[in-house]
Structure formats: C-alpha cells, structure tokens
Write an enzyme that holds these catalytic residues in place. Structure first.
Site, PDB file in Angstrom:
ATOM      1  N   GLY A 138       0.992  -1.127  -0.037  1.00 24.22           N
ATOM      2  CA  GLY A 138       0.342   0.492  -0.423  1.00 24.22           C
ATOM      3  C   GLY A 138       1.217   1.335  -0.113  1.00 24.22           C
ATOM      4  O   GLY A 138       1.311   1.922   1.111  1.00 24.22           O
ATOM      5  N   GLN A 287       4.284  -7.026 -48.457  1.00 31.62           N
ATOM      6  CA  GLN A 287       5.770  -6.557 -47.529  1.00 31.62           C
ATOM      7  C   GLN A 287       4.949  -5.721 -46.562  1.00 31.62           C
ATOM      8  O   GLN A 287       6.181  -5.974 -45.577  1.00 31.62           O
ATOM      9  CB  GLN A 287       6.055  -5.433 -48.718  1.00 31.62           C
ATOM     10  CG  GLN A 287       6.753  -5.938 -50.285  1.00 31.62           C
ATOM     11  CD  GLN A 287       7.453  -5.272 -50.996  1.00 31.62           C
ATOM     12  OE1 GLN A 287       7.232  -3.946 -51.453  1.00 31.62           O
ATOM     13  NE2 GLN A 287       7.562  -6.032 -52.272  1.00 31.62           N
ATOM     14  N   GLU A 371       3.959   1.461 -11.271  1.00 28.08           N
ATOM     15  CA  GLU A 371       5.787   1.355 -10.852  1.00 28.08           C
ATOM     16  C   GLU A 371       6.235   2.878 -11.404  1.00 28.08           C
ATOM     17  O   GLU A 371       7.398   2.400 -12.530  1.00 28.08           O
ATOM     18  CB  GLU A 371       5.672   0.048 -10.892  1.00 28.08           C
ATOM     19  CG  GLU A 371       5.262  -1.271 -11.080  1.00 28.08           C
ATOM     20  CD  GLU A 371       5.063  -1.327  -9.284  1.00 28.08           C
ATOM     21  OE1 GLU A 371       4.857  -0.245  -8.734  1.00 28.08           O
ATOM     22  OE2 GLU A 371       4.543  -2.170  -9.004  1.00 28.08           O
TER      23      GLU A 371
END
Length: 392
Positions: A138, A287, A371
């Site tokens: 937390g 391609q 993060e």
C-alpha cells in the site's frame, strides 16, 4: 561448419545466452502457465475475475516463483536473470498473473525481507514464499500516485501502539491478502508497517469495472483507527528510501515481463499471417505485413537484450535505479506498440478473445502507468543526464 537454421521465435539466438539452470527455471514457469493459465485466462479476463487465486498462489509457491530472487526464509534464492525469465513467461500468459507474483515477491516480500525485523521475517516470509499467505503493498493513494511524499495516510503513537488511518488505491492482491505492507506518514517521517489484514478497522473493498488487468484482484485499502503493536513497524527505514527501493524491484520485473506480453502478441500475429489468406495468398507474403513483423521482432529482441543487460547488472550489484527506468520506459512503451501493430495484422479478429492480442494491449495500458508513469521515468532519466531535478 554449418550454421543452425534461424528460429523465427528466437531469431537472434537469445537462448544461447543462458545456462541450463536459467532455462530450466524458464521452462518450469512456462509449463505451469501453459497448463494452469492459458486454457482459462481469456475467460477470466472477460468475466473480470481471477478465480482460485489462493490455489494459484500455492501452486506458484510450489514451483518457487514467489519471492524467488530472495534468500532464505523458504525463498528460492534465484538470480535476477532467472527471475526475469520467469516474469517473461508469466506475462506472456497475462499481465495480471505477473502482477500477482511481482506484488507478492518484489513489493510485499522484498519490503519485509529488506526492511523488516527478524521477527517480521520469520512471521511472514515462509508462508508468503509457499503461497499460503498473500501479500499486498500500500503506497498509492486516491489523490497521490506519482507524488508519494504527499501521502495522507498517517500513523500516530498511542502508548506502546501505533494507530493507522488512511486510504490506499489500486492495490493488487488487496482483498485476498493476509498481510499488507502499508507506508504512512509519522512524526519522524514516512515509515512502513506490516499490517495483518484481519486487524479491526482494516478493510479492502475490491475495485470493479476495470477495462484492464481484469484477471487480477485490485482493491482499495481502508484503514480506520487500525491499532498495531510497536513491532508492526519496520524498525529502521525512514522516508521514501523504503518504498522506492521496493518499486525498483518491481520495475525490474516489468522490464522483462512486458516483453512476454509483446512476444505473445508477435507470435499470434506471425502465425495468423501465415494461415490467413487474402487476395489469393497468405497475408504473410505481402510487403507491408512483413515490414510490421520485422519491426515488431526487432523491438522485442532489443527489449529482451536490454532486460538481460540490466539483469546481469543486478546480479553483479551494479544496477542503478535510473537504469531500471530506461528499461521500464522503453520496454513497456515498445510492448504496447507491438500489441497495437499485431492487432492490425489480425484485423477484426484482433479484438476477439480467441486471440491474446487485445487482452495484452488493454493490460499493457495499466503496466505503462503503474510503478512509474512514462513521464516519471522520463524525468528520472532526464535528471540523470543533466543533473537538474525537474520534478518540482
């Protein structure tokens, strides 16, 4: 001497950079994911749940995947590179699964292992390594994500106890955790606490209505006069040094894991392009399709080589947080681009859960943010390059 044939799944011979033990760890996690996750994960994502999470955690513990890069207390003591290889396989299955393992090992377990007392380590880590106890971490709050120094959760001394109040948001594993590592303001700076989740005043309502990380348990943590004994606090660490050291561990796992999601998308697109015919031939023969596949393969393998370089540095004890920011920023950003490009090769089928591409694309939007957002990692790198702090 004849040269081996090029493997389209490993065109640069990446596997040759690992020893037998490294590959054994990878193959163990890959086999478990193929057996226990891949047949079901699309349904889990569609229904927005991760059923049997406690059983899955115990199974992950049995193969040594929880806190695997930590030493002692029932942990596997694997290398950073081996942990990274495991993260690739976990996220190739689903980002939610890798998040379960990352939060358990790199955030909750690492925090206790690095900053906890010996009593806390003995109490929590063996059960967490075995998957018998699930942990959560937390730090993020409803109003304070990228600026954790401004957190409002606080802990005050009352006699010999601590009384904890506040809220945390977007907490993986929260509603199934047996222990929550909670960071809070105190009179002597930010401190960490190992909070048993059955403590009165603690609750963890699950967050629903997610469009990403749907096969994952995400919760809010609510602490209303949670009374803890003095020994619940981490004894020495003060300030953001504690939580940021844990985030660095989790970011490292993401550097590898994002490449697992990208690999899954690329392989789905490559196989589809070979079997899908339009204008009388497989679309792999056009391609523009080949250009897309070539660029995706290039970025995937560059990202894997970057992850390996950072892993070798972590094992050598020379990895810096700024270097992890290079990996997190590049690899997640490129993984999202690979997922989006793969979707174009699959056309309308790309949005079907029959294929993993849209699921990975949606998950990676969360991985890009948690993060450390793109902007935060750009500023970390910018400060490293210029010496100037642009955060404030």
């Amino acid at each position: 001497m004849s040269k081996p044939a090029l493997d389209p799944r490993d065109p640069l011979g990446f596997d040759e950079l690992f020893d037998a033990e490294d590959l054994a760890v990878r193959d163990t996690v890959r086999a478990w994911c193929n057996d226990r996750v891949m047949p079901y994960v699309a349904d889990w994502f569609e229904s927005g749940e991760l059923p049997g999470i406690r059983e899955l955690a115990r199974e992950l513990g049995s193969i040594g995947a929880l806190g695997m890069h930590l030493e002692g207390y029932g942990c596997a003591g694997a290398t950073a590179v081996q942990y990274g290889l495991a993260c690739v396989e976990l996220e190739a299955a689903d980002s939610g699964l890798r998040s379960l393992v990352s939060v358990q090992g790199s955030l909750a377990m690492y925090a206790i292992h690095r900053w906890g007392s010996e009593e806390q380590k003995q109490r929590w880590l063996p059960g967490m390594a075995a998957g018998e106890i699930i942990g959560c971490f937390g730090l993020t709050e409803p109003d304070h994500g990228s600026d954790p120094a401004s957190m409002r959760t606080h802990a005050k001394r009352e006699g010999g106890d601590w009384v904890l109040n506040g809220r945390k948001m977007w907490i993986t594993n929260g509603s199934v955790a047996g222990v929550a590592v909670v960071w809070a303001q105190t009179d002597d700076g930010i401190r960490g606490f190992a909070v048993p989740t059955d403590t009165p005043g603690f609750s963890a309502p699950e967050i629903k209505h997610k469009a990403s990380l749907r096969a994952s348990v995400t919760s809010e943590l609510v602490m209303d006069d949670v009374r803890l004994p003095a020994e619940a606090a981490f004894p020495e660490v003060r300030g953001l040094k504690g939580p940021l050291s844990c985030l660095n561990q989790a970011r490292y796992g993401i550097v590898w894991g994002a490449m697992g999601a990208a690999r899954s998308c690329l392989e789905a697109a490559r196989e589809y392009s070979i079997s899908r015919e339009q204008f009388g031939r497989p679309i792999a023969g056009f391609q523009l399709t080949q250009a897309k596949l070539a660029d995706m393969s290039l970025e995937l393998n560059k990202g894997l080589l970057l992850a390996l370089h950072l892993g070798r540095r972590m094992d050598a004890g020379t990895l810096r947080p700024e270097q992890v920011s290079y990996g997190k920023l590049n690899n997640v950003r490129e993984a999202i681009e690979i997922a989006r490009t793969a979707r174009t090769i699959l056309g309308a089928n790309g949005i079907s859960f029959e294929y993993p591409v849209m699921r990975h694309a949606a998950n990676l939007e969360s991985v890009l943010t948690y993060e450390g957002t793109v902007e935060m990692h750009q500023l970390v790198i910018g400060q490293a390059l210029t010496g100037e702090n642009a955060f404030r």
